[in-house]
Design a protein around this motif. Structure first.
Motif, PDB file in Angstrom:
ATOM      1  N   GLY A 254      -3.181   3.930  16.084  1.00 25.60           N
ATOM      2  CA  GLY A 254      -2.214   4.270  15.042  1.00 25.60           C
ATOM      3  C   GLY A 254      -2.851   4.543  13.694  1.00 25.60           C
ATOM      4  O   GLY A 254      -3.993   4.980  13.603  1.00 25.60           O
ATOM      5  N   GLN A 255      -2.060   4.282  12.657  1.00 24.28           N
ATOM      6  CA  GLN A 255      -2.539   4.541  11.304  1.00 24.28           C
ATOM      7  C   GLN A 255      -3.718   3.629  10.967  1.00 24.28           C
ATOM      8  O   GLN A 255      -3.819   2.499  11.434  1.00 24.28           O
ATOM      9  CB  GLN A 255      -1.406   4.338  10.302  1.00 24.28           C
ATOM     10  N   GLN A 256      -4.618   4.162  10.132  1.00 22.79           N
ATOM     11  CA  GLN A 256      -5.832   3.455   9.736  1.00 22.79           C
ATOM     12  C   GLN A 256      -5.797   3.266   8.216  1.00 22.79           C
ATOM     13  O   GLN A 256      -5.512   4.204   7.474  1.00 22.79           O
ATOM     14  CB  GLN A 256      -7.067   4.280  10.106  1.00 22.79           C
ATOM     15  N   TRP A 257      -6.095   2.050   7.769  1.00 26.67           N
ATOM     16  CA  TRP A 257      -6.162   1.785   6.335  1.00 26.67           C
ATOM     17  C   TRP A 257      -7.547   1.248   5.995  1.00 26.67           C
ATOM     18  O   TRP A 257      -8.022   0.295   6.632  1.00 26.67           O
ATOM     19  CB  TRP A 257      -5.097   0.782   5.915  1.00 26.67           C
ATOM     20  N   THR A 258      -8.190   1.849   4.998  1.00 26.81           N
ATOM     21  CA  THR A 258      -9.545   1.479   4.628  1.00 26.81           C
ATOM     22  C   THR A 258      -9.580   0.954   3.201  1.00 26.81           C
ATOM     23  O   THR A 258      -8.963   1.528   2.300  1.00 26.81           O
ATOM     24  CB  THR A 258     -10.495   2.685   4.758  1.00 26.81           C
ATOM     25  N   ILE A 259     -10.283  -0.166   3.012  1.00 25.88           N
ATOM     26  CA  ILE A 259     -10.502  -0.721   1.676  1.00 25.88           C
ATOM     27  C   ILE A 259     -12.003  -0.771   1.431  1.00 25.88           C
ATOM     28  O   ILE A 259     -12.804  -0.835   2.375  1.00 25.88           O
ATOM     29  CB  ILE A 259      -9.873  -2.121   1.516  1.00 25.88           C
ATOM     30  N   ARG A 260     -12.395  -0.739   0.145  1.00 24.56           N
ATOM     31  CA  ARG A 260     -13.815  -0.688  -0.205  1.00 24.56           C
ATOM     32  C   ARG A 260     -14.097  -1.583  -1.410  1.00 24.56           C
ATOM     33  O   ARG A 260     -13.245  -1.740  -2.297  1.00 24.56           O
ATOM     34  CB  ARG A 260     -14.243   0.743  -0.522  1.00 24.56           C
TER      35      ARG A 260
END
Length: 328
Positions: free
Chosen positions: A31-37
């Motif tokens: 499904g949807q992918q969420w990326t934090i940095r």
């Protein structure tokens, strides 16, 4: 203030103003992918199961994840709610009512790792350094309660922190257990050469045929004593530990030395009285990179039948716990 989904933060959250993928484009299996940095760290979590798919530091894997175009294998990064590990035959009783759960581990005839691993989670909040996903668990075969669940992944100066909360929205008390299934990255390093340090003073013996609890034993004088840290060698683990030695702030810590980044450690707060360690090695490219799973758990395997360390959530009550991973 709640931060709106940001493409700069790597979100692929639904936005009605942004066109979706073309009909010819395949959707990711998770499904949807969420990326934090944050600095050199990059973490991606997914819609399916609300799980941790990857974490890299300077392009080097911290956790053993899986590619965006594959489904989850071996439970990598999944959230295990409302119970971790196995329930024999999926049968259990609570407050005078018998329950029958689907057998999600049919080969061993067990109900395994809860009810939310393959469910869709929603984006609750997204910032540059954190993301919160939510899921409402409704009644279903073998489970009679409504729980509101949230998991927040935060990149801090000390690594990755994961905070989970479960709130009972039902009119009656609800049993609850939590576990997570991250793998500390091993990569091309031979497992035999790694040094493993574990805080467990007691281990859980399981049956060889179905991996169900038999009895607990002190680790003293056994192959399961890693309290002082030792080379893993030929020892294979798929083992739950308790009576965990704790340090500052009541945290316990499991550490792996000899990996690409030097050492990686998983810690958990006082809400987690158990951990499971699994020395898994990928056998194909589709399984992702090699890793050792260190799973923080609030309760042991089969807690729904034994009642051991099972959380009882009163109507309206919540349970919150935090675990994390640090490098070095």
């Amino acid at each position: 203030m709640t931060s709106p989904p940001s493409r700069d933060a790597g979100s692929t959250a639904f936005d009605p103003a942004v066109p979706g993928p073309a009909a010819s484009e395949a959707a990711p299996p998770t499904g949807q992918q969420w990326t934090i940095r944050r600095d050199d760290d990059e973490v991606t979590v997914v819609q399916v199961g609300g799980g941790l798919r990857s974490w890299t530091r300077g392009g080097v894997d911290v956790v053993a994840g899986y590619p965006v175009d594959t489904t989850v294998v071996a439970g990598r990064g999944q959230q295990l709610v409302p119970w971790p590990n196995r329930i024999a035959d999926g049968r259990w009783s609570f407050d005078g009512t018998d329950h029958q759960l689907p057998l999600t581990e049919p080969k061993l005839h067990n109900a395994s790792h809860g009810l939310v691993r393959w469910a869709s989670w929603a984006l609750g909040d997204l910032g540059e350094h954190h993301v919160t996903l939510t899921h409402r668990l409704h009644p279903q075969p073998g489970w009679d309660w409504v729980l509101d669940l949230s998991v927040t992944y935060s990149l801090t100066g000390d690594g990755l922190e994961v905070t989970t909360t479960a709130t009972n929205l039902s009119a009656t008390r609800a049993p609850y257990g939590y576990g997570a299934h991250p793998y500390l990255h091993v990569g091309d390093v031979d497992l035999d050469d790694l040094t493993l340090t574990l805080p467990g003073s007691t281990f859980l013996e399981v049956s060889p045929d179905r991996l169900l609890p038999v009895a607990t034993h002190p680790v003293d004088g056994t192959a399961y004593d890693f309290r002082g840290g030792r080379v893993l060698g030929s020892t294979d683990l798929d083992t739950a530990f308790t009576d965990l030695e704790r340090g500052v702030g009541g945290r316990w810590e499991a550490r792996l030395d000899g990996v690409a980044l030097g050492s990686v450690a998983l810690w958990a707060d006082e809400g987690y009285g158990w951990m499971q360690v699994f020395t898994g090695r990928a056998t194909s490219a589709t399984e992702g990179s090699n890793g050792i799973a260190v799973e923080p758990m609030t309760c042991p395997p089969a807690a729904f039948t034994s009642g051991t360390d099972l959380v009882m959530l009163a109507p309206g009550a919540s349970h919150t716990g935090t675990w994390g991973i640090r490098v070095g």
